[in-house]
Design a protein around this motif. Structure first.
Motif, PDB file in Angstrom:
ATOM      1  N   GLU A   4      10.111 116.257  67.049  1.00  0.00           N
ATOM      2  CA  GLU A   4      11.254 116.043  67.945  1.00  0.00           C
ATOM      3  C   GLU A   4      11.488 114.560  68.206  1.00  0.00           C
ATOM      4  O   GLU A   4      12.624 114.140  68.424  1.00  0.00           O
ATOM      5  N   SER A   5      10.415 113.766  68.177  1.00  0.00           N
ATOM      6  CA  SER A   5      10.571 112.311  68.360  1.00  0.00           C
ATOM      7  C   SER A   5      11.379 111.712  67.214  1.00  0.00           C
ATOM      8  O   SER A   5      12.303 110.909  67.433  1.00  0.00           O
ATOM      9  N   VAL A   6      11.022 112.112  65.993  1.00  0.00           N
ATOM     10  CA  VAL A   6      11.744 111.606  64.811  1.00  0.00           C
ATOM     11  C   VAL A   6      13.193 112.076  64.843  1.00  0.00           C
ATOM     12  O   VAL A   6      14.125 111.296  64.605  1.00  0.00           O
ATOM     13  N   LEU A   7      13.403 113.353  65.146  1.00  0.00           N
ATOM     14  CA  LEU A   7      14.755 113.913  65.160  1.00  0.00           C
ATOM     15  C   LEU A   7      15.617 113.240  66.217  1.00  0.00           C
ATOM     16  O   LEU A   7      16.787 112.897  65.969  1.00  0.00           O
ATOM     17  N   SER A   8      15.031 113.009  67.390  1.00  0.00           N
ATOM     18  CA  SER A   8      15.778 112.387  68.483  1.00  0.00           C
ATOM     19  C   SER A   8      16.102 110.927  68.176  1.00  0.00           C
ATOM     20  O   SER A   8      17.184 110.438  68.490  1.00  0.00           O
ATOM     21  N   ALA A   9      15.136 110.239  67.545  1.00  0.00           N
ATOM     22  CA  ALA A   9      15.334 108.809  67.253  1.00  0.00           C
ATOM     23  C   ALA A   9      16.398 108.575  66.200  1.00  0.00           C
ATOM     24  O   ALA A   9      17.052 107.526  66.179  1.00  0.00           O
ATOM     25  N   THR A  10      16.594 109.548  65.323  1.00  0.00           N
ATOM     26  CA  THR A  10      17.529 109.365  64.204  1.00  0.00           C
ATOM     27  C   THR A  10      18.837 110.132  64.388  1.00  0.00           C
ATOM     28  O   THR A  10      19.686 110.132  63.499  1.00  0.00           O
ATOM     29  N   ASN A  11      18.996 110.780  65.551  1.00  0.00           N
ATOM     30  CA  ASN A  11      20.154 111.646  65.712  1.00  0.00           C
ATOM     31  C   ASN A  11      20.788 111.464  67.093  1.00  0.00           C
ATOM     32  O   ASN A  11      20.246 111.903  68.112  1.00  0.00           O
ATOM     33  N   GLU A  12      21.941 110.836  67.108  1.00  0.00           N
ATOM     34  CA  GLU A  12      22.665 110.594  68.361  1.00  0.00           C
ATOM     35  C   GLU A  12      23.140 111.899  68.979  1.00  0.00           C
ATOM     36  O   GLU A  12      23.246 112.025  70.203  1.00  0.00           O
ATOM     37  N   GLU A  13      23.433 112.908  68.138  1.00  0.00           N
ATOM     38  CA  GLU A  13      23.928 114.198  68.637  1.00  0.00           C
ATOM     39  C   GLU A  13      22.951 114.849  69.617  1.00  0.00           C
ATOM     40  O   GLU A  13      23.350 115.457  70.610  1.00  0.00           O
ATOM     41  N   ILE A  14      21.637 114.737  69.319  1.00  0.00           N
ATOM     42  CA  ILE A  14      20.611 115.340  70.183  1.00  0.00           C
ATOM     43  C   ILE A  14      20.689 114.729  71.577  1.00  0.00           C
ATOM     44  O   ILE A  14      20.677 115.448  72.590  1.00  0.00           O
ATOM     45  N   GLY A  73      24.134 122.573  64.933  1.00  0.00           N
ATOM     46  CA  GLY A  73      23.529 121.257  64.714  1.00  0.00           C
ATOM     47  C   GLY A  73      22.349 121.336  63.763  1.00  0.00           C
ATOM     48  O   GLY A  73      22.163 120.459  62.910  1.00  0.00           O
ATOM     49  N   MET A  74      21.541 122.404  63.891  1.00  0.00           N
ATOM     50  CA  MET A  74      20.368 122.531  63.018  1.00  0.00           C
ATOM     51  C   MET A  74      20.773 122.633  61.545  1.00  0.00           C
ATOM     52  O   MET A  74      20.035 122.193  60.666  1.00  0.00           O
ATOM     53  N   LYS A  75      21.960 123.165  61.289  1.00  0.00           N
ATOM     54  CA  LYS A  75      22.445 123.229  59.906  1.00  0.00           C
ATOM     55  C   LYS A  75      22.736 121.818  59.394  1.00  0.00           C
ATOM     56  O   LYS A  75      22.383 121.465  58.268  1.00  0.00           O
TER      57      LYS A  75
END
Length: 540
Positions: free
Chosen positions: A397-407, A430-432
Motif C-alpha cells: 500500500e505504501s508503494v501504491l499510495s506513493a505512485t498513485n495520486e488517485e488513492i 481503480g484496481m483495474k
C-alpha cells in the motif's frame, strides 16, 4: 541452670512433649485452613525433629523410626499448606523430602500428584496417583484424579479439545479445565520484531496452535470514561501484584517470565527452545534475579487484554474486562495480515489459525483493527503501540499510495463523506487501472471495508450499485484470504443468510460451507459440532 535456660535447651533439643505440642497445634491450624501459621509451626517441628534424629543417631533405633514417620507426615502437611498458597516449588521440595523417608507414603503421593497436576505435568502426576492407588487407604477420588490426568495428558499430546457441549449448555456449570498444549511451532528471530512464533508444518484454518494457562489474570467491570480509567488502574495494580507473587512462588514461572522481552535490545535476546514452555520438560531452577523494574517492563510489553480485536472471550468472563499474561502467546508479533486468533476460556488462552498457514510462516495476530483501516490509520495505531509495521500489506500500500495520486484523492473523498456505493465502485474500477490483481485486491478491500460493509447492509445502496460492484461473497472471500477470519465478515454472511431465509429463499450448501469455514477461523476447531458452531453464530 535457670528456668529460662532450661526451656531454651529443651526447645533446642526438642523434647517429646514440645514436639507433640507443636505437631498438634500445627495440625489444628492446617484443619482451620490457616496456612501461613501452620507452615510456621510445622517448620519449627521439622527443624527440631531433625536435630533430635541427629542427636539420637546410633543409640535408639525405635525412637528414630517414630521421629522419621512424624517428620514425613509433617513435611507432607507443610507441602499441603504451601500448595494451598500456590508455593508450588517449595511444596514439591517438601514432598520429595517426605518420600525420601517413606517412598510410598500415601498422603504425600496424593499431595505431590495434585501439585504436579497444577503444574500441568500430567504424566508425572499420573505416576504418583498410580502408586497411591496401591495403598489400602486409596479411595475413589484417587481413581478420579487418574482419569483426569489421562484426559489432560491426551489433550496435551494430541490437541484434541472440544468445547461443543459446554457451548450447547449455554456455558452453564464449571468452565472446562484444559490441558496446556503446544502444536507445530518454534521460536525464531523475526523480521518483524525481535523474536516470533513460526509454524514448523502447514496449519489449516481453525487448527489449534497452542493452549496456555495465564501466569495471572485480573478481571473487572469498567464503567464510564473517568471511573473506567480508575478501575483499570486498580486492576493493573492488582494484576502486577499477582504476577509478582506467581514468579516468587514458582521457579519455572519465574524462568518463563524472565524469557520475555522488555522491549529493549531485541536483537540481543536469546532464542529460547520451545521445550522450555512444555510443562513436562525438566527445567533448571531459575537463578536470574527478576527485579520489579524489569518485571514491569515485561508486563508492559507482553500483557494481553482478553476482549481484543483478535480475540474472543467465551463463558461468564465475557461480561468483564480482563488482562493477563500468557507467556508463549506473548511471542506472537503483530501483522496487518494476521493468521491467528485467540479464544479465552477461563484462565486459558487458546490460539488457533484464522487462515491457512504455511510451514516456515510466522504466526501473527492483529494488535489493533486491521479491517477497515487504510495505511495511514494503521501507521498511527502502530505508532501508538510503539512500533512500525513492515508487513507485505503495508509495503504494497505504501508503494501504491506513493505512485498513485488517485488513492490520495479517494481517501480525501472518504474523509469528506463520499457516497459509499460510489466509493466501492471507485476502488473496484481503480484496481483495474492500477493493475491490482489476485490477493492484492483483498488487501485494498480490507483497508476500505467500511464502505463495502455500508453498501452490503443497505437495500437502497444495493439497488443502485449492486450490479456495478462485486457480490458480498466475493469480497468477503478475498478479504478473509489475506487477513484471516474476522467476526465482522462472519456476521455479514450470517445476516445475509438470515435475510434470504426471511424473504422465503432457502440457503444453499455453498453458503453454509462458507459460513462454517469462517466460523472455524473465528472460533477454531475446538468447536467441532456443527450445532455448537451454529449456536455461536445465532443460526440455531
Amino acid at each position: 541452670m535457670g528456668g529460662e535456660q532450661f526451656e531454651q535447651q529443651e526447645e533446642t533439643q526438642g523434647s517429646p512433649e514440645l514436639l507433640q505440642s507443636l505437631r498438634s497445634k500445627a495440625t489444628e491450624l492446617l484443619l482451620r485452613e490457616e496456612w501461613e501459621e501452620s507452615i510456621q509451626l510445622y517448620t519449627k517441628f521439622i527443624d527440631l525433629s531433625r536435630i533430635q534424629i541427629t542427636n539420637l543417631a546410633g543409640s535408639d533405633p525405635d525412637s528414630i523410626h517414630k521421629l522419621k514417620k512424624s517428620l514425613c507426615l509433617a513435611l507432607c502437611n507443610r507441602a499441603e499448606a504451601k500448595a494451598r498458597l500456590h508455593h508450588s516449588s517449595e511444596a514439591m521440595r517438601d514432598c520429595e523430602q517426605a518420600l525420601e523417608i517413606e517412598n510410598t507414603h500415601f498422603k504425600t503421593l496424593l499431595c505431590k500428584g495434585k501439585v504436579l497436576l497444577g503444574l500441568s505435568k500430567y504424566s508425572s502426576a499420573l505416576e504418583c496417583f498410580k502408586t497411591a492407588l496401591l495403598d489400602p487407604q486409596a479411595s475413589e477420588s484417587v481413581t478420579e484424579y487418574m482419569e483426569k490426568c489421562k484426559k489432560l495428558e491426551f489433550q496435551a499430546k494430541t490437541g484434541a479439545f472440544d468445547l461443543s457441549d459446554w457451548i450447547l449448555s449455554g456455558f452453564r456449570g464449571i468452565t472446562p479445565e484444559l490441558a496446556e498444549f503446544i502444536g507445530s511451532v518454534e521460536i525464531k528471530k523475526s523480521e518483524a520484531s525481535g523474536r516470533g512464533l513460526f509454524a514448523t508444518k502447514n496449519i489449516v484454518v481453525g487448527a489449534l496452535i497452542l493452549v496456555t494457562k495465564g501466569v495471572a489474570t485480573e478481571r473487572g467491570i469498567i464503567g464510564s470514561e473517568e471511573s473506567g480509567e480508575k478501575a483499570q488502574m486498580v486492576m493493573w495494580k492488582n494484576f502486577v501484584e499477582e504476577v509478582t507473587k506467581s514468579v516468587r512462588r514458582c521457579d519455572r514461572t519465574r524462568r518463563l517470565v524472565s524469557s520475555l522481552s522488555t522491549g529493549e535490545e531485541e536483537e540481543k535476546l536469546e532464542i529460547p527452545d520451545i521445550s522450555l514452555f512444555r510443562p513436562e520438560e525438566a527445567s533448571e531452577t531459575c537463578r536470574e534475579d527478576l527485579d520489579m523494574e524489569k518485571l514491569l517492563s515485561i508486563l508492559d510489553v507482553n500483557s494481553l487484554v482478553e476482549d481484543a480485536v483478535s480475540a474472543k472471550v467465551l463463558g461468564k468472563n465475557k461480561e468483564y474486562y480482563g488482562v493477563g499474561l500468557w507467556t508463549l502467546a506473548s511471542f506472537m508479533n503483530h501483522s496487518c495480515l494476521p493468521n491467528a486468533r485467540r479464544l479465552h476460556v477461563g484462565d486459558y488462552a487458546v490460539v488457533h489459525a484464522s487462515r491457512d498457514i504455511k510451514a516456515g510462516e510466522e504466526i501473527t495476530s492483529a494488535y489493533f483493527d486491521v479491517l477497515s483501516s487504510p495505511l495511514e490509520k494503521r501507521k498511527e495505531m502502530a505508532e501508538s503501540w510503539g512500533f512500525s509495521c513492515g508487513c507485505s500489506r503495508c509495503r504494497f500500500e505504501s508503494v501504491l499510495s506513493a505512485t498513485n495520486e488517485e488513492i490520495r484523492e479517494f481517501e480525501m473523498g472518504l474523509e469528506r463523506g463520499i457516497d459509499a456505493g460510489n466509493a466501492v465502485y471507485t476502488v473496484e474500477e481503480g484496481m483495474k487501472r492500477w493493475k491490482v490483481k489476485g490477493k492484492d485486491k483483498g488487501l485494498l478491500r480490507a483497508s476500505y471495508w467500511g464502505v463495502y460493509e455500508e453498501v452490503y447492509n443497505s437495500e437502497r445502496l444495493m439497488r443502485r450499485w449492486g450490479r456495478k460492484v462485486p457480490t458480498m461473497e466475493v469480497v468477503v472471500d478475498s478479504v478473509s484470504d489475506v487477513i484471516g477470519s474476522d467476526e465482522r465478515l462472519l456476521k455479514m454472511l450470517v445476516e445475509g443468510m438470515k435475510q434470504k431465509k426471511n424473504g422465503g429463499c432457502s440457503s444453499n450448501i455453498a453458503e453454509m460451507e462458507r459460513i462454517m469455514k469462517l466460523g472455524k477461523g473465528v472460533y477454531g476447531k475446538v468447536v467441532s459440532k456443527k450445532k455448537a458452531m451454529k449456536t455461536l453464530l445465532g443460526l440455531e
